[in-house]
Design a protein around this motif. Structure first.
Motif, short mmCIF file in Angstrom:
data_model
loop_
_atom_site.label_atom_id
_atom_site.label_comp_id
_atom_site.label_asym_id
_atom_site.label_seq_id
_atom_site.Cartn_x
_atom_site.Cartn_y
_atom_site.Cartn_z
N ASP A 1 1.10 -1.46 -0.18
CA ASP A 1 -0.21 0.53 0.19
C ASP A 1 0.68 1.69 0.12
O ASP A 1 1.00 1.85 0.63
CB ASP A 1 -0.52 -0.32 1.18
CG ASP A 1 -1.76 1.11 1.01
OD1 ASP A 1 -2.31 2.12 0.03
OD2 ASP A 1 -2.22 1.59 2.30
N ILE A 2 1.11 1.21 -1.13
CA ILE A 2 2.59 2.60 -1.00
C ILE A 2 1.64 4.17 -1.12
O ILE A 2 2.41 5.07 -1.38
CB ILE A 2 3.16 2.77 -2.55
CG1 ILE A 2 2.31 2.66 -3.57
CG2 ILE A 2 4.25 1.41 -2.39
CD1 ILE A 2 3.26 2.95 -5.29
N PHE A 3 0.45 4.50 -1.55
CA PHE A 3 -0.29 5.71 -1.10
C PHE A 3 -0.76 5.97 0.29
O PHE A 3 -1.07 6.60 0.45
CB PHE A 3 -1.29 5.23 -2.19
CG PHE A 3 -0.46 5.82 -3.61
CD1 PHE A 3 0.21 6.22 -3.93
CD2 PHE A 3 -0.46 4.62 -4.70
CE1 PHE A 3 1.06 7.16 -5.48
CE2 PHE A 3 0.17 5.03 -6.07
CZ PHE A 3 0.79 5.55 -6.02
N GLY A 4 -0.20 4.32 1.42
CA GLY A 4 -1.67 4.67 2.41
C GLY A 4 -2.80 4.40 2.73
O GLY A 4 -3.27 5.50 3.55
N ILE A 5 -3.30 4.27 1.86
CA ILE A 5 -4.77 3.76 1.62
C ILE A 5 -5.41 3.12 2.69
O ILE A 5 -6.75 3.92 3.57
CB ILE A 5 -5.21 3.32 0.48
CG1 ILE A 5 -5.43 4.17 -0.39
CG2 ILE A 5 -7.53 3.12 0.42
CD1 ILE A 5 -5.56 5.45 -0.87
N LYS A 6 -4.70 1.99 3.72
CA LYS A 6 -5.34 1.65 4.23
C LYS A 6 -5.50 1.95 5.50
O LYS A 6 -6.02 2.50 6.46
CB LYS A 6 -4.60 0.42 4.25
CG LYS A 6 -4.87 -0.80 3.56
CD LYS A 6 -4.38 -2.04 3.26
CE LYS A 6 -4.52 -2.59 2.88
NZ LYS A 6 -3.45 -4.01 2.97
N GLY A 7 -4.09 3.21 5.29
CA GLY A 7 -3.81 3.62 7.24
C GLY A 7 -4.63 5.23 7.12
O GLY A 7 -5.44 5.66 7.56
N LEU A 8 -4.90 5.22 5.64
CA LEU A 8 -6.19 6.83 5.42
C LEU A 8 -7.50 6.75 5.60
O LEU A 8 -8.23 7.72 6.51
CB LEU A 8 -6.05 6.89 4.05
CG LEU A 8 -6.91 8.08 3.84
CD1 LEU A 8 -7.22 10.30 4.40
CD2 LEU A 8 -7.74 8.79 2.47
N LEU A 9 -8.31 5.22 5.39
CA LEU A 9 -9.19 4.57 6.00
C LEU A 9 -9.80 4.80 7.68
O LEU A 9 -10.35 4.92 8.04
CB LEU A 9 -9.30 3.22 5.19
CG LEU A 9 -9.95 3.62 4.11
CD1 LEU A 9 -9.95 1.84 3.18
CD2 LEU A 9 -10.59 4.68 4.01
N ILE A 10 -8.51 4.29 8.03
CA ILE A 10 -7.92 3.88 9.80
C ILE A 10 -8.33 5.67 10.19
O ILE A 10 -9.12 5.07 11.40
CB ILE A 10 -6.96 3.66 10.21
CG1 ILE A 10 -6.89 2.15 9.74
CG2 ILE A 10 -6.48 3.06 11.73
CD1 ILE A 10 -5.40 1.14 9.73
N CYS A 11 -7.59 6.16 10.51
CA CYS A 11 -7.62 7.36 10.50
C CYS A 11 -8.71 8.16 10.51
O CYS A 11 -9.61 8.66 11.54
CB CYS A 11 -6.61 8.09 10.23
SG CYS A 11 -5.29 8.35 10.22
N ALA A 12 -10.17 7.49 9.23
CA ALA A 12 -11.13 8.04 8.44
C ALA A 12 -12.38 8.11 10.12
O ALA A 12 -13.14 8.39 10.95
CB ALA A 12 -11.31 7.80 7.67
N LEU A 13 -11.72 6.25 9.79
CA LEU A 13 -12.76 5.61 11.12
C LEU A 13 -12.77 5.83 12.66
O LEU A 13 -13.58 6.16 12.89
CB LEU A 13 -12.30 4.38 10.72
CG LEU A 13 -12.64 3.97 9.87
CD1 LEU A 13 -12.17 1.72 9.72
CD2 LEU A 13 -14.24 3.57 9.77
N ILE A 14 -11.62 7.28 12.95
CA ILE A 14 -11.55 7.65 14.17
C ILE A 14 -11.67 9.15 13.88
O ILE A 14 -12.54 8.74 14.95
CB ILE A 14 -9.96 7.21 14.58
CG1 ILE A 14 -9.90 6.21 14.93
CG2 ILE A 14 -9.46 7.94 15.91
CD1 ILE A 14 -8.09 5.50 14.97
N PHE A 15 -11.02 9.74 13.17
CA PHE A 15 -11.44 11.08 13.21
C PHE A 15 -13.03 11.81 13.10
O PHE A 15 -13.24 12.73 13.90
CB PHE A 15 -9.99 11.39 12.78
CG PHE A 15 -9.21 11.93 13.12
CD1 PHE A 15 -8.88 13.27 14.54
CD2 PHE A 15 -8.51 11.16 13.96
CE1 PHE A 15 -7.70 13.00 15.35
CE2 PHE A 15 -6.19 11.26 14.07
CZ PHE A 15 -6.40 12.27 15.27
N ILE A 16 -13.54 10.89 12.20
CA ILE A 16 -14.48 11.37 11.72
C ILE A 16 -15.28 11.83 12.90
O ILE A 16 -16.23 12.53 12.87
CB ILE A 16 -14.85 10.48 9.96
CG1 ILE A 16 -14.27 11.15 8.91
CG2 ILE A 16 -16.74 11.76 9.68
CD1 ILE A 16 -14.13 10.70 8.10
#
Length: 265
Positions: free
Chosen positions: A2-17
């Motif tokens: 996951d070179i573009f960090g999509i998985k990390g982005l989704l985890i952050c979104a699930l927490i911060f939104i």
């Protein structure tokens, strides 16, 4: 990979939104202005910064092997991780403070940093919204001493996790009372007043993690419970990703709302 960090982005979104929805500083839509551009920053800037950090580490470690006595790097890296991490936070944040202040003080550098300050609706994604040159120079100045001195991989990894989540937190649209800890740890309120487009906020609160640095160098802005009226800059920042990347290279009149700090401060 996951070179573009999509998985990390989704985890952050699930927490911060949800977090921002429950504890927001001001009402703001999830699909707010500039969201698409910020997602591009997340993917491309993240990849660029990762590559740059690897290059900085490789070159710095090579230089350190020739210039720094092995006894020093062994002593530094041999400390307990719980001691190394606070040392790394202090050293890196001194670098962040002065790099950040330089980006506000030097007109040529401000053109790059103005892209980050162009955010008009601030939330956790704003942590990624930085011109690549801004991100690269700040990382180089703040991380080079860490690799040079020989801090252990484990301590750098722990610091990286703390720094990542804390950076998202201080940019987030949340109102959380830090109490007495606000003097020790940068809060969303502290950093929000760095982004405010108001006279009393200009060129204040440069530290990334340690507000005490601003207190020491006369750039701390104590705002109490006040909420900024607006964010952004007066500079004519383009709305598109490529427009923003090319903005510092364009010829235009400087209209910054972040003037050079007074030498009397």
């Amino acid at each position: 990979m996951d070179i573009f960090g999509i998985k990390g982005l989704l985890i952050c979104a699930l927490i911060f939104i949800p977090f921002e929805h429950l504890f927001h500083e001001r009402p703001q839509k999830v699909l707010r202005k500039g969201l698409g551009v910020d997602l591009i920053y997340v993917m491309f800037n993240g990849l660029i910064v990762k590559v740059v950090i690897v290059l900085i580490a490789a070159n710095t470690l090579e230089a350190a092997a020739m210039l720094v006595p092995q006894s020093i790097t062994q002593a530094v890296g041999g400390q307990p991780v719980w001691l190394q991490v606070p040392e790394i936070i202090l050293i890196t944040d001194i670098g962040v403070y002065w790099a950040h202040r330089a980006f506000h003080t030097i007109p040529a550098l401000w053109k790059f940093h103005a892209v980050h300050h162009g955010i008009e609706e601030l939330d956790w994604l704003g942590a990624f919204h930085s011109h690549p040159v801004d991100a690269i120079l700040t990382k180089a100045l703040s991380l080079t001493p860490i690799f040079f001195l020989g801090f252990s991989e484990a301590s750098i990894a722990v610091f990286s996790v703390i720094y990542f989540w804390h950076t998202l937190l201080v940019h987030s649209n949340v109102r959380i009372p830090f109490g007495p800890l606000k003097w020790l740890i940068a809060s969303p309120q502290f950093h929000r007043w760095h982004h405010a487009n108001q006279r009393e906020a200009y060129d204040k609160n440069f530290a990334g993690q340690l507000p005490v640095l601003d207190m020491m160098f006369g750039t701390y802005n104590a705002t109490g419970d006040k909420v900024p009226e607006k964010y952004g800059v007066d500079d004519p920042i383009p709305s598109s990703y490529f427009g923003q990347v090319g903005y510092p290279l364009m010829t235009h009149e400087k209209r910054s709302n972040h003037p050079v700090p007074s030498t009397e401060a």
